[in-house]
Design an enzyme around this catalytic site. Sequence first.
Site, PDB file in Angstrom:
ATOM      1  N   HIS A   8       0.715  -1.363  -0.025  1.00 26.96           N
ATOM      2  CA  HIS A   8      -0.050  -0.220  -0.137  1.00 26.96           C
ATOM      3  C   HIS A   8       1.168   1.358   0.044  1.00 26.96           C
ATOM      4  O   HIS A   8       0.934   1.431   1.337  1.00 26.96           O
ATOM      5  CB  HIS A   8      -0.960  -0.025   1.118  1.00 26.96           C
ATOM      6  N   HIS A  10       0.896   5.361  -2.834  1.00 30.10           N
ATOM      7  CA  HIS A  10       0.700   5.848  -4.098  1.00 30.10           C
ATOM      8  C   HIS A  10       2.083   5.860  -4.376  1.00 30.10           C
ATOM      9  O   HIS A  10       2.852   7.338  -3.157  1.00 30.10           O
ATOM     10  CB  HIS A  10      -0.422   7.146  -3.677  1.00 30.10           C
ATOM     11  N   GLU A 189     -10.484   4.343   8.143  1.00 34.54           N
ATOM     12  CA  GLU A 189      -9.303   5.314   7.696  1.00 34.54           C
ATOM     13  C   GLU A 189     -10.135   6.117   8.304  1.00 34.54           C
ATOM     14  O   GLU A 189      -9.870   6.340   9.519  1.00 34.54           O
ATOM     15  CB  GLU A 189      -8.975   5.233   6.977  1.00 34.54           C
ATOM     16  N   ASP A 268       2.114   7.320   1.297  1.00 34.11           N
ATOM     17  CA  ASP A 268       2.650   8.544   0.966  1.00 34.11           C
ATOM     18  C   ASP A 268       3.963   8.427   2.275  1.00 34.11           C
ATOM     19  O   ASP A 268       3.909  10.144   2.810  1.00 34.11           O
ATOM     20  CB  ASP A 268       1.344  10.051   1.162  1.00 34.11           C
TER      21      ASP A 268
END
Length: 325
Positions: A8, A10, A189, A268
């Site tokens: 996971h 981005h 989330e 991120d």
Amino acid sequence: MVLKAELHCHIEGAAAPELVIQQARKYDKDPSPFIRDGSFVWHDFTSFLAAYDFSADLFRTEEDYALLSEYYLTSLARDGAIYSEVFTSPDHAVRAGLSPKAYTNALGEGMARAKAKTGIEGRMIVTGVRHVGVEAIEKAARFAAKCGHPLVTGFGVAGDERMGDFEDYVRAFEIAREAGLGITIHAGELMGWESVQAALDQIRPARIGHGVRAVENPDLVRRIASEGVVLECCPGSNIALKVFDSFAEHPFATLKAAGCKVTLNSDDPPYFWTSLKREYDIAAQHFGMNDKALAAVTRTAIEAAFVDKKTKAALIARLDKASAR
Ligand SMILES: [Zn+2]
């Protein structure tokens, strides 16, 4: 060093500050409002998005995107990662004036370069973005299903969880599922356990992005454990975005103890002042995990990877060999 795997992350959010500074120089932009002392600076969601958009805008050409994935996967490999799945976002490419195909090929080229240098395996999960709208998400699914790129193996939906309903995305996920792609969706989330339940009921994903707020409902936690749904946990991200107040309050260990399949991921990374290595360090420091437990998390990630059987077996063999040492 414990071998690692990431499911996971981005890709646009993975650009390291030094790479962003290099790109800013290329395009004659001033990075100083967004990067200070080698770190991204932001203090609320608006300033986070401003920093994110500033650096995403510095990746425009095929070479820029190849550099981005090469740089990220090489840094992961340096930290002991043997496998990386990144979320790609054709919407970003279109904004930059690139076709989704050129963008995907370029990221794939960067992954191939990183693999040639370090041996790290990479795959791509095409994502639609919730706040861009249902139409764009279905378009992304159709692209993922048809693009034929050998490293595109999954489809997901990311973006602002507060926008749209899960039932809006059923069609997009059916397109992806029919094409044989792995399915993951962000839930639990910013929104509570109900979003995780809705995702399971309507989308039937193999994995959930985050999913950590499932902990608010013990019945749901039991269901996740018994159905074997894998949670892509991102503790550093959760603390940076104040989903939980502290690592002591993060449910990673609770979910794991309840039998849920949990993995460690950076989301991120530089925006949350983290890295995959730091996530493993956090788990060691705050969730009481020793090297053996961390290697088991890597195994869970590889078993849940959207990758062909042969590659998966080779990755597991690498893990086994490392743990035997
Ligand atoms: Zn995410």
